[in-house]
Design an enzyme around this catalytic site. Structure first.
Site, short mmCIF file in Angstrom:
data_model
loop_
_atom_site.label_atom_id
_atom_site.label_comp_id
_atom_site.label_asym_id
_atom_site.label_seq_id
_atom_site.Cartn_x
_atom_site.Cartn_y
_atom_site.Cartn_z
N LYS A 297 0.81 -1.22 0.00
CA LYS A 297 0.00 0.00 0.00
C LYS A 297 0.85 1.27 0.00
O LYS A 297 0.48 2.28 -0.59
CB LYS A 297 -0.95 -0.01 1.19
N ARG B 115 -5.58 -8.33 -9.81
CA ARG B 115 -6.17 -9.62 -10.17
C ARG B 115 -7.62 -9.41 -10.57
O ARG B 115 -8.15 -8.29 -10.48
CB ARG B 115 -6.11 -10.58 -8.98
N GLU C 53 -3.57 6.32 8.77
CA GLU C 53 -4.46 7.09 7.90
C GLU C 53 -5.59 7.68 8.72
O GLU C 53 -6.05 7.07 9.70
CB GLU C 53 -5.09 6.19 6.83
#
Length: 502
Positions: A118, A294, A202
């Protein structure tokens, strides 16, 4: 062009069967792999060839890349489609496939490396001016420093594993005094789940909606988006109900989010099918969350509204073919919903309910699609994800898609285990969902185990039931085998008739 003639699907269950079907339509020879627990699975019987790769546990079978490559060598396989889960986002496996001279139906290992973390993903997209959630964009291990960052960002905050997914290694912290304990828990879980304890901080976006954009890129630099999916109905940070398109995006916001999604894909030279995930706050501000490199579980709803077969597009791209369409060629037609039918008990915190499918009858009719890998009499293995099927409905409007989903849920007969069908019915009839006024807190705000319990009859109904029961008892008729074993007379008249209940 890199010609594929024989494809191995390195997966199991419904996604393996779904990929095999598209491959067969393309005229490809197909190979399935299976663990000892899946010896009689539908995907094993469907493929042209099937090979056992080990014991039931995933680490000894579906995660054994070396064994899978041995099978490819033995059977003359050209390409591997990983499905989702297992090895689908494993960059090292993708490298092994290429080094073996095979085609990996998916993005490059380098793109996986960038987007699989990330933090590196955030760094990669910064050059494209992609909106990011406020917070720290680098890994941190010092608890006191992390706490200072959290106080600067402002509580509540999310502590997130850099290599995380599926809600693992994630902790929501509302107060400073909770921070140290929750950070340690996040680090421990991240190490256990991913072998990497790196975390970052975050700002927690309150009342967010989870919006994801499907992207598709080829090896010639062409990248398009296939519009959005709304994935806000979740339990334990995992999706249960998805729809396309979202009921809240305006054409302008859709175009802007689509542009950002394409730029995210461009930031890592992405090829194949991928998904860019965003959070949308109550002011319609959106923030980049992550990219899944994916095919997604919920890809059928995108297929329904675009008319594309994403597996076929993946295989074409893997062979070096350019996309056969441009962004301006793509339009949204109708509305689609997907309910993940899990072997879980919604009245017991959605815990898995493993057992035998004593009854298993799929719904049918216009606008109904069932992607599954089971049939009546089969057991739900304890070793894998408890999803039984993906129930998908399509309609000209959102209202028609909802009505068809409710009808399909009513027709879907599953006994022997608890499932999320009842939960799906509850959500689709709830005013918040029907109006489109909901977010990722739907379960917390609107659902309790009691929500699925049948309402108590009023006094008049109770008296009538008592009279009827007394009349039946006085008749003293012997129970037939059918009536003795019949389920309780619940649900609609249609279902009672189907089950022989009067």
């Amino acid at each position: 062009m890199k010609k594929i003639t024989k494809l191995l699907v390195a997966n199991r269950g419904e996604i393996a069967l779904r990929v095999l079907r598209s491959a067969k339509e393309m005229g490809l020879q197909t190979v399935a792999i299976y663990s000892e627990a899946d010896r009689n699975a539908l995907h094993v019987r469907y493929a042209d060839e099937a090979v056992c790769v080990g014991p039931p546990a995933s680490k000894d079978s579906y995660l054994r890349g070396d064994k899978i490559l041995e099978v490819c060598k033995q059977l003359g396989v050209d390409a591997i489609h990983p499905g989702y889960g297992f090895l689908s986002e494993n960059a090292e496996f993708a490298r092994m496939v290429k080094e073996a001279g095979l085609i990996f139906v998916g993005p490059s290992p380098e793109a996986m490396d960038v987007m699989g973390d990330k933090l590196s993903a955030k760094q990669a997209v910064k050059a494209y001016d992609i909106p990011l959630v406020p917070g720290l964009d680098e890994a941190i291990s010092d608890v006191q420093e992390a706490k200072r960052v959290a106080e600067q960002v402002g509580f509540p905050v999310l502590i997130k594993a850099s290599a995380g997914g599926g809600g693992k290694g994630m902790r929501l912290v509302y107060q400073p005094e909770e921070f140290e304990e929750q950070m340690q828990l996040a680090v421990n879980e991240a190490v256990s789940a991913f072998g990497d304890g790196a975390v970052f901080i975050e700002k927690f976006v309150t009342g967010p909606r989870h919006i994801e954009i499907q992207v598709l890129g080829d090896e010639h630099g062409n990248i398009v988006h296939l519009f959005e999916r709304e994935c806000s109905i979740q339990r334990r940070h995992q999706k249960v109900i998805e729809e396309a398109p979202s009921s809240v995006l305006t054409p302008e916001l859709r175009a802007e989010m689509g542009r950002c999604a394409v730029d995210v894909a461009r930031a890592c030279n992405y090829t194949g099918a991928g998904t860019v995930e965003f959070l949308l706050d109550d002011q319609r501000n959106f923030y980049f969350l992550e990219m899944n490199t994916r095919l997604q579980v919920e890809h059928p709803v995108t297929e329904q509204i675009t008319g594309l077969d994403l597996v076929k597009e993946q295989i074409k791209v893997a062979q070096g073919l350019p996309l056969a369409f441009r962004q301006e060629d793509l339009t949204i037609t109708g509305h689609a919903l997907e309910l993940r039918v899990y072997a879980e008990d919604p009245q017991n915190n959605f815990l898995p309910d493993i057992g035998t499918l004593t009854t298993y009858v799929r719904p049918q009719g216009p606008g109904v699609r069932v992607d599954d890998g089971f049939e009546q009499g089969m057991d739900i293995p304890i070793y894998y994800d408890p999803m039984i099927a993906k129930l998908v409905t399509f309609g000209a409007t959102r209202e028609e898609a909802i009505a068809r989903m409710l009808r399909a849920i009513e027709e879907y007969q599953i006994t022997g285990i608890e499932t999320t069908l009842g939960f799906g019915r509850y959500v689709l009839q709830h005013p918040a969902f029907v109006s489109g006024n909901f977010d990722t807190n739907f379960i917390k705000d609107h659902f309790t185990p009691e929500s699925l319990k049948p309402a108590a009859p009023d006094e008049a109904t109770a008296k009538l039931a008592a009279v009827l029961t007394a009349m039946l008892l006085t008749e003293k008729k012997p129970a037939t085998a059918a009536s003795a074993d019949a389920p309780a007379a619940t649900g609609s008249a249609w279902k009672r008739n189907r089950l022989g209940v009067r």
